[in-house]
Design an enzyme around this catalytic site. Structure first.
Site, PDB file in Angstrom:
ATOM      1  N   HIS E  15       0.842  -1.190   0.000  1.00  0.00           N
ATOM      2  CA  HIS E  15       0.000   0.000   0.000  1.00  0.00           C
ATOM      3  C   HIS E  15       0.881   1.246   0.000  1.00  0.00           C
ATOM      4  O   HIS E  15       2.087   1.182   0.203  1.00  0.00           O
ATOM      5  CB  HIS E  15      -0.986   0.012   1.182  1.00  0.00           C
ATOM      6  CG  HIS E  15      -0.435   0.467   2.488  1.00  0.00           C
ATOM      7  ND1 HIS E  15      -1.200   1.080   3.451  1.00  0.00           N
ATOM      8  CD2 HIS E  15       0.816   0.374   3.003  1.00  0.00           C
ATOM      9  CE1 HIS E  15      -0.446   1.355   4.498  1.00  0.00           C
ATOM     10  NE2 HIS E  15       0.765   0.950   4.269  1.00  0.00           N
ATOM     11  N   CYS E  34       5.461   7.180   4.254  1.00  0.00           N
ATOM     12  CA  CYS E  34       4.394   6.247   3.884  1.00  0.00           C
ATOM     13  C   CYS E  34       3.779   6.592   2.535  1.00  0.00           C
ATOM     14  O   CYS E  34       2.924   5.858   2.035  1.00  0.00           O
ATOM     15  CB  CYS E  34       3.305   6.210   4.957  1.00  0.00           C
ATOM     16  SG  CYS E  34       3.926   5.598   6.536  1.00  0.00           S
ATOM     17  N   HIS E  38       4.959   0.637  -0.334  1.00  0.00           N
ATOM     18  CA  HIS E  38       5.700  -0.314   0.487  1.00  0.00           C
ATOM     19  C   HIS E  38       4.714  -1.429   0.862  1.00  0.00           C
ATOM     20  O   HIS E  38       3.745  -1.639   0.138  1.00  0.00           O
ATOM     21  CB  HIS E  38       6.308   0.387   1.709  1.00  0.00           C
ATOM     22  CG  HIS E  38       5.293   1.039   2.598  1.00  0.00           C
ATOM     23  ND1 HIS E  38       4.670   2.236   2.280  1.00  0.00           N
ATOM     24  CD2 HIS E  38       4.776   0.656   3.795  1.00  0.00           C
ATOM     25  CE1 HIS E  38       3.826   2.554   3.240  1.00  0.00           C
ATOM     26  NE2 HIS E  38       3.875   1.608   4.174  1.00  0.00           N
ATOM     27  N   HIS E  40       3.291  -4.645   4.091  1.00  0.00           N
ATOM     28  CA  HIS E  40       3.300  -5.162   5.455  1.00  0.00           C
ATOM     29  C   HIS E  40       2.803  -6.610   5.486  1.00  0.00           C
ATOM     30  O   HIS E  40       2.048  -7.034   4.613  1.00  0.00           O
ATOM     31  CB  HIS E  40       2.367  -4.330   6.357  1.00  0.00           C
ATOM     32  CG  HIS E  40       2.728  -2.887   6.448  1.00  0.00           C
ATOM     33  ND1 HIS E  40       3.826  -2.441   7.139  1.00  0.00           N
ATOM     34  CD2 HIS E  40       2.148  -1.770   5.923  1.00  0.00           C
ATOM     35  CE1 HIS E  40       3.905  -1.118   7.050  1.00  0.00           C
ATOM     36  NE2 HIS E  40       2.904  -0.681   6.310  1.00  0.00           N
ATOM     37  N   ASP E  78      -5.014 -10.424   0.348  1.00  0.00           N
ATOM     38  CA  ASP E  78      -3.723 -11.097   0.479  1.00  0.00           C
ATOM     39  C   ASP E  78      -2.977 -11.098  -0.858  1.00  0.00           C
ATOM     40  O   ASP E  78      -3.547 -11.449  -1.897  1.00  0.00           O
ATOM     41  CB  ASP E  78      -3.935 -12.540   0.955  1.00  0.00           C
ATOM     42  CG  ASP E  78      -2.617 -13.222   1.260  1.00  0.00           C
ATOM     43  OD1 ASP E  78      -1.680 -12.551   1.718  1.00  0.00           O
ATOM     44  OD2 ASP E  78      -2.526 -14.447   1.043  1.00  0.00           O
ATOM     45  N   HIS E  79      -1.697 -10.687  -0.780  1.00  0.00           N
ATOM     46  CA  HIS E  79      -0.869 -10.612  -1.991  1.00  0.00           C
ATOM     47  C   HIS E  79      -1.490  -9.673  -3.021  1.00  0.00           C
ATOM     48  O   HIS E  79      -1.542  -9.972  -4.222  1.00  0.00           O
ATOM     49  CB  HIS E  79      -0.590 -12.008  -2.554  1.00  0.00           C
ATOM     50  CG  HIS E  79       0.475 -12.735  -1.768  1.00  0.00           C
ATOM     51  ND1 HIS E  79       0.228 -13.251  -0.521  1.00  0.00           N
ATOM     52  CD2 HIS E  79       1.789 -12.967  -2.027  1.00  0.00           C
ATOM     53  CE1 HIS E  79       1.353 -13.806  -0.068  1.00  0.00           C
ATOM     54  NE2 HIS E  79       2.298 -13.645  -0.950  1.00  0.00           N
ATOM     55  N   GLU E 123      -0.681  -3.446  11.574  1.00  0.00           N
ATOM     56  CA  GLU E 123       0.124  -3.168  10.380  1.00  0.00           C
ATOM     57  C   GLU E 123       1.548  -3.667  10.613  1.00  0.00           C
ATOM     58  O   GLU E 123       2.205  -4.169   9.708  1.00  0.00           O
ATOM     59  CB  GLU E 123       0.120  -1.656  10.158  1.00  0.00           C
ATOM     60  CG  GLU E 123       0.626  -1.214   8.830  1.00  0.00           C
ATOM     61  CD  GLU E 123       0.552   0.301   8.710  1.00  0.00           C
ATOM     62  OE1 GLU E 123      -0.227   0.785   7.889  1.00  0.00           O
ATOM     63  OE2 GLU E 123       1.288   1.012   9.435  1.00  0.00           O
TER      64      GLU E 123
END
Lengths: 135, 135, 135, 135, 135, 135
Positions: E15, E34, E38, E40, E78-79, E123
């Site tokens: 994100h 941010c 990047h 998490h 996810d992913h 996060e």
């Protein structure tokens, strides 16, 4: 007596596993869900080995080791897209293995000769890769 | 350069440490409170070592390693009584040491020759056993 | 000002989710893989709430709270089969919910009135149940 | 086959990094903020290596290993000031490296010959030092 | 007595915090580092509250809760890149707060009325956001 | 809808539980082994609660919250002796309860009115204390 010392630092980065020379289907077959852009909270653990300096009781000043880790690796990869934002990762598929190998090469010249022992990178709590010259 | 890669999977199982050839008193003396049936959230960590495949950036596809761990070990031991429910543990006292050794033997034939390096089993956050041919 | 204080203790136990009044098929449908005997490293966390005693700076002496947790719960369930070995769990399906509720009832009479706030039980890192009179 | 077994125990202690033979300025330059008295929740992990005893399935009875760790190390350092309260640390700068080395020397004579493999001390989740004769 | 039950699931996503209606300078000022893409390893923890069903000993079957979490949230995020790949996050700045709020709205209609209590999203190990109607 | 946001920061400090107005015997009886100087890796977790700012997607900018935590608490207690080195802890027995209460009072005036919800302090993985006005 030889003593090993370890230091961990974290960073958060995006990546995808993708080879631009392959078709989408081939990338999908090779990398599965990792072909899509996603990201991780990575942990970098560096292990050094040497004798204890009797003046300080240290093998190495961890403040200095931490500074080298930040200057040579963390500041370039933290809050970045590993596929596009890091010049020294350019052209590499950013698997955990390739990250560990490249981080090793980044750290080695800035540490006293013979000190670096292992570089381990955790992608998640379940996966890691490690390089070293005594493995 | 040789690279090590690790993968962790979890399972929950019951066991007791008990030798049916001994008396209750002897078992109690040998195994203390572990003589009673109890259980753990185990973690299995498998380490492989090899070169990086330049086509994928992988030493091994962790999806495939994880599948082998599940098919050869996890699916047989998860939510089971290790003393009675697992044919390939039959006759063994299910100590962490014996689990690590037996899991190694289960995984070795399904992995490419030379790839398997270590098998570690955590019984709790405080106890683990590990086997490997470079220890 | 009200202050909450928490204390964690661990135990390892076996259990299965199974209702002896049901058929094997019904148990299997209701409880899935949990119908087989297995086990966990459980964590019990007790939260108390009260004012700070100015003489000690404590809401409660954690040594005493820990002693009560051990005497009333841990020593009876650690290294035990929760389905068969614990008289005060007899007749209960040992779900995490029922454990939390029963542990609450075991702890309440041994603590000063009004002190007990929450009882939480983790079965794994992914699952927990909690009871309390302010939830 | 050789099997390694690890055991972790915790202790909480105060320390400062300080050489009484140096000036305050020199200590400050050498040790930075660690020159002030502070403290940590330490973890001591001891690794032993050997064959599995077929009678018990153990390399070593972890209860006995834990007792040795407590008697030789933990009871002397837990809830202590490492600079002033531990006779066998006297005259040492209590870095993690020196703790690991000294704990090794404390444990070695109480363990069967050849059993002790590694002693690792974590000062925080980010820092550790380890000694061993196979590193 | 009311019992709370919690379940955790993980996902890895990319994100950036970025408002397309603002200039680059304004985004940089608002979101700092941010603002760059990047990622998490996120953890989603869902808490439900209710009475214990005497037939099962459950407040809720965690297998069913986990299935709902996966079907309504995890499989979509996810992913993935949370800024571009998830239709139901479209137009939102993907802060942890907004994720928690949106996940709540996704889960609520699929759970029995009155059951959902809290939705928390980590996060990193250091940051989380939580929504709930009893906070 | 109200959203809670949490932030964790760590510090390492020494302390002893000791009332200078009591005799050594009375202190020993009251505080047991905690009467000796020792130390911990503490974790401070601050929870704030409020609405989401639609411009940023934040309840609060965690960078700012973290800065306040560091300026008002962490920089004064990290690598310090809590009994002697922190003017605003002077005269207090530094129990976890008193730390949580004092940290609350330090943080409250620097945060927007109504934002602060809970302050929790972990002394070890097994012990914590928490204050808040909704407990």
């Amino acid at each position: 007596m030889l003593v090993q010392v370890g230091r961990r630092e974290s960073f958060s980065a995006a990546h995808r596993l993708f080879d631009p020379g392959l078709s989408d289907d081939e990338n999908q077959r090779l990398f599965g869900k990792c072909v899509s852009l996603h990201g991780h909270n990575y942990v970098l653990e560096v292990t050094v080995a040497g004798g204890i300096d009797p003046a300080s009781g240290y093998v190495v000043d961890l403040k200095q080791l931490s500074d080298i880790m930040c200057r040579r690796v963390i500041q370039d990869v933290d809050h970045r897209n590993l596929n596009t934002d890091v010049p020294w990762l350019s052209g590499l598929i950013p698997t955990t293995e390739n990250l560990a190998l490249t981080f090793w090469a980044r750290l080695l010249p800035d540490l006293p000769a013979g000190l670096l022992r292992n570089v381990r990178v955790w992608e998640t709590d379940k996966n890691w890769a490690e390089v070293g010259d005594h493995l």
